[in-house]
Design a protein around this motif. Structure first.
Motif, PDB file in Angstrom:
ATOM      1  N   SER A  82       0.797  -1.223   0.000  1.00 34.26           N
ATOM      2  CA  SER A  82       0.000   0.000   0.000  1.00 34.26           C
ATOM      3  C   SER A  82       0.830   1.274   0.000  1.00 34.26           C
ATOM      4  CB  SER A  82      -0.926   0.005   1.228  1.00 34.26           C
ATOM      5  OG  SER A  82      -0.160   0.002   2.422  1.00 34.26           O
ATOM      6  N   GLY A  83       2.160   1.157   0.000  1.00 30.98           N
ATOM      7  CA  GLY A  83       3.010   2.323   0.165  1.00 30.98           C
ATOM      8  C   GLY A  83       3.004   3.280  -1.017  1.00 30.98           C
ATOM      9  N   LYS A  84       3.198   4.549  -0.712  1.00 29.09           N
ATOM     10  CA  LYS A  84       3.362   5.574  -1.746  1.00 29.09           C
ATOM     11  C   LYS A  84       4.647   5.338  -2.514  1.00 29.09           C
ATOM     12  CE  LYS A  84       3.701  10.632  -2.209  1.00 29.09           C
ATOM     13  NZ  LYS A  84       3.715  11.921  -1.437  1.00 29.09           N
ATOM     14  N   TYR A  85       5.648   4.798  -1.815  1.00 32.79           N
ATOM     15  CA  TYR A  85       6.925   4.432  -2.420  1.00 32.79           C
ATOM     16  C   TYR A  85       7.153   2.939  -2.204  1.00 32.79           C
ATOM     17  CZ  TYR A  85       7.541   9.482  -1.942  1.00 32.79           C
ATOM     18  OH  TYR A  85       7.358  10.843  -1.985  1.00 32.79           O
ATOM     19  N   ILE A  86       7.860   2.313  -3.152  1.00 33.94           N
ATOM     20  CA  ILE A  86       8.141   0.879  -3.067  1.00 33.94           C
ATOM     21  C   ILE A  86       9.643   0.660  -3.199  1.00 33.94           C
ATOM     22  CG2 ILE A  86       7.809  -1.380  -4.162  1.00 33.94           C
ATOM     23  CD1 ILE A  86       5.061  -0.302  -5.095  1.00 33.94           C
ATOM     24  N   ALA A  87      10.224  -0.002  -2.211  1.00 33.54           N
ATOM     25  CA  ALA A  87      11.648  -0.317  -2.220  1.00 33.54           C
ATOM     26  C   ALA A  87      11.837  -1.809  -2.467  1.00 33.54           C
ATOM     27  CB  ALA A  87      12.296   0.076  -0.895  1.00 33.54           C
ATOM     28  N   PRO A 111      10.409  16.056  -6.898  1.00 33.89           N
ATOM     29  CA  PRO A 111       9.148  15.413  -7.295  1.00 33.89           C
ATOM     30  C   PRO A 111       9.103  14.939  -8.745  1.00 33.89           C
ATOM     31  CG  PRO A 111       8.875  17.799  -7.065  1.00 33.89           C
ATOM     32  CD  PRO A 111      10.217  17.464  -6.497  1.00 33.89           C
ATOM     33  N   GLU A 112      10.043  15.364  -9.569  1.00 37.58           N
ATOM     34  CA  GLU A 112      10.071  14.938 -10.970  1.00 37.58           C
ATOM     35  C   GLU A 112      10.735  13.575 -11.161  1.00 37.58           C
ATOM     36  OE1 GLU A 112      14.137  16.665 -10.325  1.00 37.58           O
ATOM     37  OE2 GLU A 112      12.104  17.038  -9.584  1.00 37.58           O
ATOM     38  N   ILE A 113      11.352  13.046 -10.118  1.00 33.87           N
ATOM     39  CA  ILE A 113      12.076  11.774 -10.211  1.00 33.87           C
ATOM     40  C   ILE A 113      11.141  10.608  -9.896  1.00 33.87           C
ATOM     41  CG2 ILE A 113      13.963  10.394  -9.250  1.00 33.87           C
ATOM     42  CD1 ILE A 113      14.915  12.691 -10.994  1.00 33.87           C
ATOM     43  N   SER A 114      11.220   9.549 -10.712  1.00 39.53           N
ATOM     44  CA  SER A 114      10.369   8.362 -10.553  1.00 39.53           C
ATOM     45  C   SER A 114      11.091   7.198  -9.878  1.00 39.53           C
ATOM     46  CB  SER A 114       9.862   7.894 -11.920  1.00 39.53           C
ATOM     47  OG  SER A 114       9.089   8.886 -12.546  1.00 39.53           O
ATOM     48  N   VAL A 115      12.402   7.092 -10.113  1.00 38.89           N
ATOM     49  CA  VAL A 115      13.183   5.948  -9.627  1.00 38.89           C
ATOM     50  C   VAL A 115      14.465   6.465  -8.985  1.00 38.89           C
ATOM     51  CG1 VAL A 115      14.400   3.829 -10.273  1.00 38.89           C
ATOM     52  CG2 VAL A 115      12.286   4.467 -11.467  1.00 38.89           C
ATOM     53  N   VAL A 116      14.756   5.997  -7.777  1.00 43.92           N
ATOM     54  CA  VAL A 116      16.006   6.364  -7.098  1.00 43.92           C
ATOM     55  C   VAL A 116      16.754   5.092  -6.710  1.00 43.92           C
ATOM     56  CG1 VAL A 116      17.062   7.498  -5.111  1.00 43.92           C
ATOM     57  CG2 VAL A 116      15.059   8.517  -6.206  1.00 43.92           C
ATOM     58  N   GLY A 117      17.971   4.957  -7.227  1.00 41.52           N
ATOM     59  CA  GLY A 117      18.852   3.862  -6.843  1.00 41.52           C
ATOM     60  C   GLY A 117      20.048   4.396  -6.074  1.00 41.52           C
ATOM     61  N   THR A 118      20.985   3.507  -5.762  1.00 36.55           N
ATOM     62  CA  THR A 118      22.217   3.904  -5.071  1.00 36.55           C
ATOM     63  C   THR A 118      23.364   3.087  -5.654  1.00 36.55           C
ATOM     64  OG1 THR A 118      22.385   2.257  -3.273  1.00 36.55           O
ATOM     65  CG2 THR A 118      20.795   4.068  -2.977  1.00 36.55           C
ATOM     66  N   ASN A 119      24.579   3.436  -5.261  1.00 37.49           N
ATOM     67  CA  ASN A 119      25.717   2.583  -5.552  1.00 37.49           C
ATOM     68  C   ASN A 119      25.684   1.360  -4.633  1.00 37.49           C
ATOM     69  OD1 ASN A 119      26.618   4.360  -7.520  1.00 37.49           O
ATOM     70  ND2 ASN A 119      27.982   5.452  -6.117  1.00 37.49           N
ATOM     71  N   MET A 120      26.588   0.394  -4.872  1.00 40.05           N
ATOM     72  CA  MET A 120      26.582  -0.833  -4.074  1.00 40.05           C
ATOM     73  C   MET A 120      27.997  -1.224  -3.655  1.00 40.05           C
ATOM     74  SD  MET A 120      23.787  -3.354  -5.951  1.00 40.05           S
ATOM     75  CE  MET A 120      24.855  -3.754  -7.343  1.00 40.05           C
ATOM     76  N   HIS A 121      28.142  -1.638  -2.407  1.00 47.48           N
ATOM     77  CA  HIS A 121      29.326  -2.374  -1.979  1.00 47.48           C
ATOM     78  C   HIS A 121      29.164  -3.817  -2.455  1.00 47.48           C
ATOM     79  CE1 HIS A 121      30.995   0.750   0.546  1.00 47.48           C
ATOM     80  NE2 HIS A 121      29.868   0.850   1.241  1.00 47.48           N
ATOM     81  N   LYS A 162       2.820   5.446  -8.052  1.00 50.41           N
ATOM     82  CA  LYS A 162       1.988   5.969  -9.138  1.00 50.41           C
ATOM     83  C   LYS A 162       2.649   5.746 -10.498  1.00 50.41           C
ATOM     84  CE  LYS A 162       3.545  10.827  -8.923  1.00 50.41           C
ATOM     85  NZ  LYS A 162       4.111  10.867 -10.303  1.00 50.41           N
ATOM     86  N   ASP A 163       3.976   5.818 -10.548  1.00 55.66           N
ATOM     87  CA  ASP A 163       4.677   5.583 -11.808  1.00 55.66           C
ATOM     88  C   ASP A 163       4.702   4.101 -12.161  1.00 55.66           C
ATOM     89  OD1 ASP A 163       5.436   8.296 -12.421  1.00 55.66           O
ATOM     90  OD2 ASP A 163       6.840   8.167 -10.750  1.00 55.66           O
ATOM     91  N   LEU A 164       4.873   3.261 -11.156  1.00 56.87           N
ATOM     92  CA  LEU A 164       4.860   1.823 -11.393  1.00 56.87           C
ATOM     93  C   LEU A 164       3.486   1.366 -11.868  1.00 56.87           C
ATOM     94  CD1 LEU A 164       6.802  -0.559 -11.217  1.00 56.87           C
ATOM     95  CD2 LEU A 164       6.070  -0.917  -8.860  1.00 56.87           C
ATOM     96  N   GLU A 165       2.441   1.936 -11.301  1.00 56.74           N
ATOM     97  CA  GLU A 165       1.086   1.591 -11.744  1.00 56.74           C
ATOM     98  C   GLU A 165       0.828   2.054 -13.165  1.00 56.74           C
ATOM     99  OE1 GLU A 165      -1.303   3.363  -8.707  1.00 56.74           O
ATOM    100  OE2 GLU A 165      -1.229   1.585  -7.401  1.00 56.74           O
ATOM    101  N   GLU A 166       1.426   3.172 -13.543  1.00 61.44           N
ATOM    102  CA  GLU A 166       1.264   3.673 -14.905  1.00 61.44           C
ATOM    103  C   GLU A 166       2.024   2.816 -15.923  1.00 61.44           C
ATOM    104  OE1 GLU A 166       2.645   7.483 -17.633  1.00 61.44           O
ATOM    105  OE2 GLU A 166       2.492   7.737 -15.453  1.00 61.44           O
ATOM    106  N   ILE A 167       3.250   2.439 -15.593  1.00 62.05           N
ATOM    107  CA  ILE A 167       4.103   1.707 -16.526  1.00 62.05           C
ATOM    108  C   ILE A 167       3.772   0.224 -16.556  1.00 62.05           C
ATOM    109  CG2 ILE A 167       6.501   1.096 -17.075  1.00 62.05           C
ATOM    110  CD1 ILE A 167       5.734   4.049 -17.533  1.00 62.05           C
ATOM    111  N   GLY A 168       3.395  -0.326 -15.425  1.00 62.65           N
ATOM    112  CA  GLY A 168       3.158  -1.764 -15.310  1.00 62.65           C
ATOM    113  C   GLY A 168       4.222  -2.424 -14.457  1.00 62.65           C
ATOM    114  N   LEU A 169       3.949  -3.652 -14.020  1.00 65.94           N
ATOM    115  CA  LEU A 169       4.852  -4.361 -13.116  1.00 65.94           C
ATOM    116  C   LEU A 169       5.892  -5.167 -13.899  1.00 65.94           C
ATOM    117  CD1 LEU A 169       2.236  -5.552 -10.465  1.00 65.94           C
ATOM    118  CD2 LEU A 169       3.442  -3.367 -10.634  1.00 65.94           C
ATOM    119  N   PHE A 170       6.634  -6.014 -13.183  1.00 68.22           N
ATOM    120  CA  PHE A 170       7.630  -6.860 -13.832  1.00 68.22           C
ATOM    121  C   PHE A 170       6.945  -7.809 -14.814  1.00 68.22           C
ATOM    122  CE2 PHE A 170       9.796  -5.651  -9.901  1.00 68.22           C
ATOM    123  CZ  PHE A 170      11.069  -5.347 -10.371  1.00 68.22           C
ATOM    124  N   ASN A 171       7.592  -8.054 -15.926  1.00 70.85           N
ATOM    125  CA  ASN A 171       7.064  -8.970 -16.947  1.00 70.85           C
ATOM    126  C   ASN A 171       7.394 -10.403 -16.537  1.00 70.85           C
ATOM    127  OD1 ASN A 171       6.497 -10.495 -19.229  1.00 70.85           O
ATOM    128  ND2 ASN A 171       7.186  -8.936 -20.655  1.00 70.85           N
TER     129      ASN A 171
END
Length: 274
Positions: A82-87, A111-121, A162-171
């Motif tokens: 139900s979250g506004k954001y999904i991690a 607010p214009e950003i749809s996806v936020v990632g990070t670097n990884m160890h 909201k962006d994930l619902e617009e684009i669709g989920l994993f295929n």
């Protein structure tokens, strides 16, 4: 509605890895979230997962009635969240305590950003640091890097619902490279991405990564790029990308590992090994 939903699909993960992963989620500086874990019917760690859910009300375990695979399992978790954001997180990786706090703050400030990632160890089976993977920071560079490699780290990603619902989920037809296929669809719709230049996820390097993926992984990458690239890049850029993926997809699995471990390939992927 919760502000944040954390989703994980796991299947018979090594218990110590799973414990590290779950502890890193539950001990985030951000406390208000739901953590939805989807498991397959024959999950060996089910008792452990259900014991965690009894102790911490934020955790919910979903048991598939039939095998759904990673894409289908993630989709089920997303649909029941139900979250506004999904991690996203994977069961063998773990997070810096500040991961969610950093990503949520960036979303609220941008607010214009749809996806936020990070670097990884990069860590081995004993949690020893063996390297680091850096991703391009800005959307224009992320878009360009997707021509040749993954430009976001899937277990680091947080996305607006909201962006994930617009684009669709994993295929769910993609048993491998399902993450690339999804993010290409985001690029088709010009959804903007950003990578924080901090390594906030510890990504587990286990055995022969390239051999486990195999050329099926690369065939799926080729299929996804062939389908979507014409909507993202001009011909002169996408031609090299498609040609490279097609050639790699033809290479037998026993030769793939040697090729993909070349220094020049790791340089393209922005991987530094200790």
């Amino acid at each position: 509605m919760r502000e944040l939903s954390v989703i994980m699909a796991t299947y018979n993960e090594k218990l110590t890895f799973l414990q590290s992963c779950i502890n890193s989620i539950l001990n985030q500086t951000v406390k208000d979230f739901e953590f939805i874990i989807t498991v397959e019917p024959d999950e060996t760690n089910l008792d452990f997962l259900e014991s965690v859910a009894k102790i911490d009300s934020r955790v919910r375990v979903l048991k598939n009635k039939s095998r759904l695979g990673v894409a289908g399992s993630r989709n089920r978790a997303i649909m029941e969240s139900s979250g506004k954001y999904i991690a996203i997180i994977d069961g063998d990786d773990y997070c810096d305590p500040n991961r969610f706090e950093r990503q949520l703050k960036f979303f609220k400030d941008n607010p214009e950003i749809s996806v936020v990632g990070t670097n990884m160890h990069l860590v081995d089976g004993n949690n020893e640091l063996v390297g680091e993977r850096k991703y391009p920071e800005l959307h224009k560079d992320i878009k360009r890097h997707f021509l040749l490699t993954m430009a976001v780290g899937n277990p680091t990603v947080m996305v607006r619902r909201k962006d994930l619902e617009e684009i669709g989920l994993f295929n769910s037809d993609f048993l491998k490279a399902e993450d690339l296929e999804l993010w290409l669809r985001f690029l088709v719709k010009d959804k903007r991405m950003h990578n924080l230049q901090e390594s906030l996820v510890y990504y587990r390097i286990q055995g022969n990564q390239n051999a486990k993926r195999g050329n099926v992984h690369w065939k799926n990458i080729y299929i996804a790029r062939k389908k979507y690239s014409k909507f993202i890049w001009p011909f002169y850029q996408r031609f090299l990308s498609l040609f490279s993926c097609f050639i790699i997809s033809l290479i037998p699995d026993n030769f793939l590992d040697g090729l993909l471990n070349l220094k020049i390939v790791n340089k393209i992927k922005n991987i530094s090994m200790n």
